[in-house]
Design a protein around this motif. Structure first.
Motif, mmCIF file in Angstrom:
data_model
loop_
_atom_site.group_PDB
_atom_site.id
_atom_site.type_symbol
_atom_site.label_atom_id
_atom_site.label_comp_id
_atom_site.label_asym_id
_atom_site.label_seq_id
_atom_site.Cartn_x
_atom_site.Cartn_y
_atom_site.Cartn_z
ATOM 1 N N ASN A 121 0.807 -1.212 0.000
ATOM 2 C CA ASN A 121 0.000 0.000 0.000
ATOM 3 C C ASN A 121 0.845 1.270 0.000
ATOM 4 O O ASN A 121 0.377 2.341 0.384
ATOM 5 C CB ASN A 121 -0.993 0.017 1.158
ATOM 6 N N VAL A 122 2.113 1.178 -0.384
ATOM 7 C CA VAL A 122 2.971 2.340 -0.641
ATOM 8 C C VAL A 122 3.608 2.155 -1.996
ATOM 9 O O VAL A 122 3.831 1.028 -2.465
ATOM 10 C CB VAL A 122 4.047 2.507 0.449
ATOM 11 N N ALA A 123 3.873 3.268 -2.644
ATOM 12 C CA ALA A 123 4.440 3.204 -3.997
ATOM 13 C C ALA A 123 5.913 2.843 -3.950
ATOM 14 O O ALA A 123 6.403 2.078 -4.796
ATOM 15 C CB ALA A 123 4.231 4.542 -4.717
ATOM 16 N N SER A 124 6.640 3.372 -3.000
ATOM 17 C CA SER A 124 8.079 3.102 -2.905
ATOM 18 C C SER A 124 8.541 3.373 -1.488
ATOM 19 O O SER A 124 7.940 4.167 -0.772
ATOM 20 C CB SER A 124 8.859 3.973 -3.902
ATOM 21 N N LEU A 125 9.621 2.680 -1.117
ATOM 22 C CA LEU A 125 10.192 2.868 0.223
ATOM 23 C C LEU A 125 11.633 2.389 0.197
ATOM 24 O O LEU A 125 11.904 1.251 -0.198
ATOM 25 C CB LEU A 125 9.391 2.086 1.270
ATOM 26 N N GLN A 126 12.513 3.257 0.591
ATOM 27 C CA GLN A 126 13.933 2.899 0.590
ATOM 28 C C GLN A 126 14.232 1.890 1.685
ATOM 29 O O GLN A 126 13.702 1.973 2.788
ATOM 30 C CB GLN A 126 14.777 4.159 0.794
ATOM 31 N N ARG A 127 15.076 0.910 1.329
ATOM 32 C CA ARG A 127 15.411 -0.110 2.311
ATOM 33 C C ARG A 127 16.389 0.433 3.362
ATOM 34 O O ARG A 127 17.184 1.327 3.086
ATOM 35 C CB ARG A 127 16.027 -1.332 1.632
ATOM 36 N N PHE A 128 16.331 -0.137 4.568
ATOM 37 C CA PHE A 128 17.221 0.240 5.674
ATOM 38 C C PHE A 128 17.337 -0.942 6.613
ATOM 39 O O PHE A 128 16.551 -1.902 6.534
ATOM 40 C CB PHE A 128 16.696 1.482 6.411
ATOM 41 N N ASP A 129 18.288 -0.883 7.504
ATOM 42 C CA ASP A 129 18.510 -1.954 8.476
ATOM 43 C C ASP A 129 17.814 -1.623 9.795
ATOM 44 O O ASP A 129 17.807 -0.459 10.238
ATOM 45 C CB ASP A 129 20.001 -2.172 8.724
ATOM 46 N N GLY A 130 17.314 -2.668 10.463
ATOM 47 C CA GLY A 130 16.733 -2.504 11.793
ATOM 48 C C GLY A 130 15.391 -1.798 11.778
ATOM 49 O O GLY A 130 14.740 -1.646 10.734
ATOM 50 N N TRP A 131 14.973 -1.387 12.972
ATOM 51 C CA TRP A 131 13.684 -0.717 13.142
ATOM 52 C C TRP A 131 13.838 0.768 12.832
ATOM 53 O O TRP A 131 14.859 1.378 13.098
ATOM 54 C CB TRP A 131 13.170 -0.882 14.570
ATOM 55 N N ARG A 132 12.729 1.358 12.319
ATOM 56 C CA ARG A 132 12.748 2.795 12.040
ATOM 57 C C ARG A 132 11.330 3.342 12.174
ATOM 58 O O ARG A 132 10.349 2.654 11.874
ATOM 59 C CB ARG A 132 13.296 3.073 10.656
ATOM 60 N N THR A 133 11.271 4.584 12.633
ATOM 61 C CA THR A 133 9.989 5.289 12.714
ATOM 62 C C THR A 133 9.903 6.255 11.540
ATOM 63 O O THR A 133 10.749 7.147 11.387
ATOM 64 C CB THR A 133 9.869 6.059 14.044
ATOM 65 N N ILE A 134 8.895 6.046 10.677
ATOM 66 C CA ILE A 134 8.773 6.822 9.436
ATOM 67 C C ILE A 134 7.537 7.712 9.530
ATOM 68 O O ILE A 134 6.402 7.207 9.716
ATOM 69 C CB ILE A 134 8.633 5.882 8.218
ATOM 70 N N PRO A 135 7.682 9.039 9.422
ATOM 71 C CA PRO A 135 6.510 9.918 9.433
ATOM 72 C C PRO A 135 5.594 9.636 8.248
ATOM 73 O O PRO A 135 6.035 9.217 7.171
ATOM 74 C CB PRO A 135 7.125 11.322 9.342
ATOM 75 N N TRP A 136 4.300 9.860 8.437
ATOM 76 C CA TRP A 136 3.337 9.607 7.374
ATOM 77 C C TRP A 136 3.623 10.431 6.121
ATOM 78 O O TRP A 136 3.430 9.949 4.990
ATOM 79 C CB TRP A 136 1.923 9.919 7.865
ATOM 80 N N GLU A 137 4.106 11.648 6.307
ATOM 81 C CA GLU A 137 4.342 12.498 5.146
ATOM 82 C C GLU A 137 5.501 11.991 4.284
ATOM 83 O O GLU A 137 5.647 12.409 3.121
ATOM 84 C CB GLU A 137 4.592 13.949 5.570
ATOM 85 N N ASP A 138 6.333 11.100 4.819
ATOM 86 C CA ASP A 138 7.441 10.536 4.039
ATOM 87 C C ASP A 138 7.031 9.277 3.282
ATOM 88 O O ASP A 138 7.846 8.694 2.553
ATOM 89 C CB ASP A 138 8.631 10.210 4.954
ATOM 90 N N LEU A 139 5.796 8.815 3.467
ATOM 91 C CA LEU A 139 5.308 7.604 2.795
ATOM 92 C C LEU A 139 4.461 7.981 1.578
ATOM 93 O O LEU A 139 3.578 8.844 1.669
ATOM 94 C CB LEU A 139 4.469 6.751 3.756
ATOM 95 N N LYS A 140 4.747 7.323 0.461
ATOM 96 C CA LYS A 140 3.959 7.535 -0.755
ATOM 97 C C LYS A 140 2.871 6.470 -0.791
ATOM 98 O O LYS A 140 3.061 5.353 -1.284
ATOM 99 C CB LYS A 140 4.854 7.438 -1.995
ATOM 100 N N LEU A 141 1.735 6.827 -0.198
ATOM 101 C CA LEU A 141 0.654 5.869 -0.031
ATOM 102 C C LEU A 141 -0.044 5.596 -1.365
ATOM 103 O O LEU A 141 -0.135 6.461 -2.249
ATOM 104 C CB LEU A 141 -0.353 6.381 0.989
ATOM 105 N N VAL A 142 -0.570 4.384 -1.493
ATOM 106 C CA VAL A 142 -1.277 3.957 -2.691
ATOM 107 C C VAL A 142 -2.753 3.744 -2.330
ATOM 108 O O VAL A 142 -3.072 3.119 -1.302
ATOM 109 C CB VAL A 142 -0.676 2.652 -3.256
#
Length: 460
Positions: A100-121
């Motif tokens: 349900n997101v268009a794209s998301l850069q991969r990373f290691d471990g846990w991360r908190t991502i703000p909603w505005e940084d997510l390209k929702l589908v």
């Protein structure tokens, strides 16, 4: 008036209590805030891990497993559009396969991502109270899987804690201010009572005292000390008035005698012998007056404690022996028997001024010799009781009535009210002053017949 209010004990106590309570609440709620937030974040991560492991198990070892995983992720993504869950699946070339997101850069471990940084589908309804997604990437056999969940529950709990903090601080501050104000008003009332009592004493009402409280708190202890000081001050003023009256009374008689004598000589015939006799008599009267004032000044000097700097170790055994030896002849002249001092086996030493201690015991023995009219036995005893030196002077004279024993230590007080006999009434006053300087107490008791004067040294 406002300036006095802000400086009052009640105002400051209320403010201080409110500040302490506020800081305590802030510290408690801060600890709860971070503790509960961390616990809820851990639960959220555990939930994400559980979902992630369930999806990974779908892939399995079968060739169709990855396709089945893709279908399941896509189904979860469609259902989760209004539920804050984030799913994203890519292949090994990082091509988007489902989610349900268009794209998301991969990373290691846990991360908190703000909603505005997510390209929702898709069409998303407004999410809950969350402002970010907590998730992590997982490497699978056919690519990479991201599973995340919104932090709405955490934010709800944080908002609830902040609301509770504000209410808690508000209520506690109100209670602290009221409680502190009431306690402060009580303390302020006690302070006002102390001020009024001291103002009354300053205005001349020496009998005024600070009211005592049954609480026995610090203010009550201060009130007791003030009352004790005022009692002593009242006694000092009473003694001063009595001394002034006694001085006036003692001076009036010799001054009147001198005036009468001089008027008689002046009115009579001119005679050198008469003039000389009147002059000699007047000089004797002046000398006695001067001795009285010298004794008063000596008592004042002793009470000031200035001579404590000259204290040395004084052996009472030798001191009392020398005094009794010196006064034995004087006692014999008056047909009294002065016995040698009865002493303990070892030396008895006290810290003090040798001359003043000599004056103390000399005055006691001279009083006994002078005031015992009939042939009397006079004894001096030196002992040690409870580790403290004790000196007793016993006589078989007329003694002192019980109601007069406290009064005889006053300056210029004399049992013989007509004041026709010799003496100035300062002998026992000097004894009391020297004893107090040396930390000793003087008591008078009945010897049946006669008097016992006991000097007990309580300071080493």
């Amino acid at each position: 008036m406002r300036n006095r209010l802000t400086r009052s004990t009640a105002f400051r106590l209320a403010g201080f209590v409110a500040l302490i309570v506020t800081l305590t609440n802030v510290a408690i709620f801060t600890a709860l805030y971070f503790s509960i937030s961390e616990q809820m974040a851990a639960h959220l991560r555990a939930h994400v891990d559980e979902v992630r492991k369930t999806l990974i198990d779908v892939e399995g070892e079968e060739s169709e497993g990855f396709q089945e995983l893709t279908t399941m992720v896509e189904g979860h993504a469609r259902v989760a559009q209004s539920d804050e869950d984030i799913y994203f699946l890519i292949d090994q070339t990082e091509k988007r396969l489902a989610g349900n997101v268009a794209s998301l850069q991969r990373f290691d471990g846990w991360r908190t991502i703000p909603w505005e940084d997510l390209k929702l589908v898709g069409n998303w309804s407004s999410h809950r109270a969350s402002d970010a997604v907590i998730g992590r990437w997982t490497t699978i056999r056919g690519g990479y899987l991201f599973v995340g969940d919104g932090n709405g529950d955490i934010r709800d709990a944080q908002r609830l804690l902040l609301k509770g903090l504000l209410w808690g601080i508000g209520l506690s501050v109100v209670c602290a201010v009221l409680g502190g104000w009431l306690l402060g008003l009580k303390a302020q009332r006690r302070i006002v009572e102390i001020e009024e009592a001291l103002d009354a004493v300053a205005g001349g009402s020496l009998e005024r005292r600070v009211p005592r409280d049954s609480g026995a708190d610090d203010v009550d202890h201060v009130a007791a000390l003030i009352n004790s000081t005022l009692d002593r001050l009242q006694r000092l003023f009473a003694n001063l008035r009595q001394v002034s009256v006694d001085i006036a009374h003692d001076l009036r008689t010799p001054v009147s005698r001198m005036r009468q004598r001089l008027e008689t000589v002046r009115a009579g015939p001119d005679c050198i012998d008469a003039y000389k006799e009147a002059t000699d008599s007047s000089i004797d009267e002046i000398d006695r007056i001067a001795e009285t004032f010298d004794a008063l000044l000596r008592i004042s000097e002793i009470e000031a404690g200035a001579r404590k700097a000259k204290f040395v170790d004084v052996e009472l055994n030798a001191l009392l022996t020398n005094i009794t030896d010196a006064l034995e002849a004087v006692a014999d002249e008056r047909q009294h028997r002065l016995h040698p001092a009865q002493q303990t086996a070892g030396p008895v030493v006290v810290r003090g001024d040798r001359r003043l201690l000599n004056q103390l015991f000399l005055n006691l023995l001279e009083n006994a010799i002078v005031h015992c009219s009939d042939p009397a036995d006079i004894r001096v005893e030196l002992a040690v009781a409870d580790g403290h030196p004790v000196v007793r002077v016993r006589d078989t004279g007329p003694g002192i009535p019980g109601d007069e024993r406290e009064k005889v230590f006053r300056r210029l007080y004399r049992l013989e009210k007509s004041r026709t006999t010799s003496g100035n009434g300062l002998g026992l006053s000097l004894v009391a002053a020297i004893s107090e300087l040396h930390g000793a107490t003087v008591t008078l008791s009945d010897n049946s017949p006669g008097l016992i004067v006991e000097v007990r040294f309580t300071q080493s």
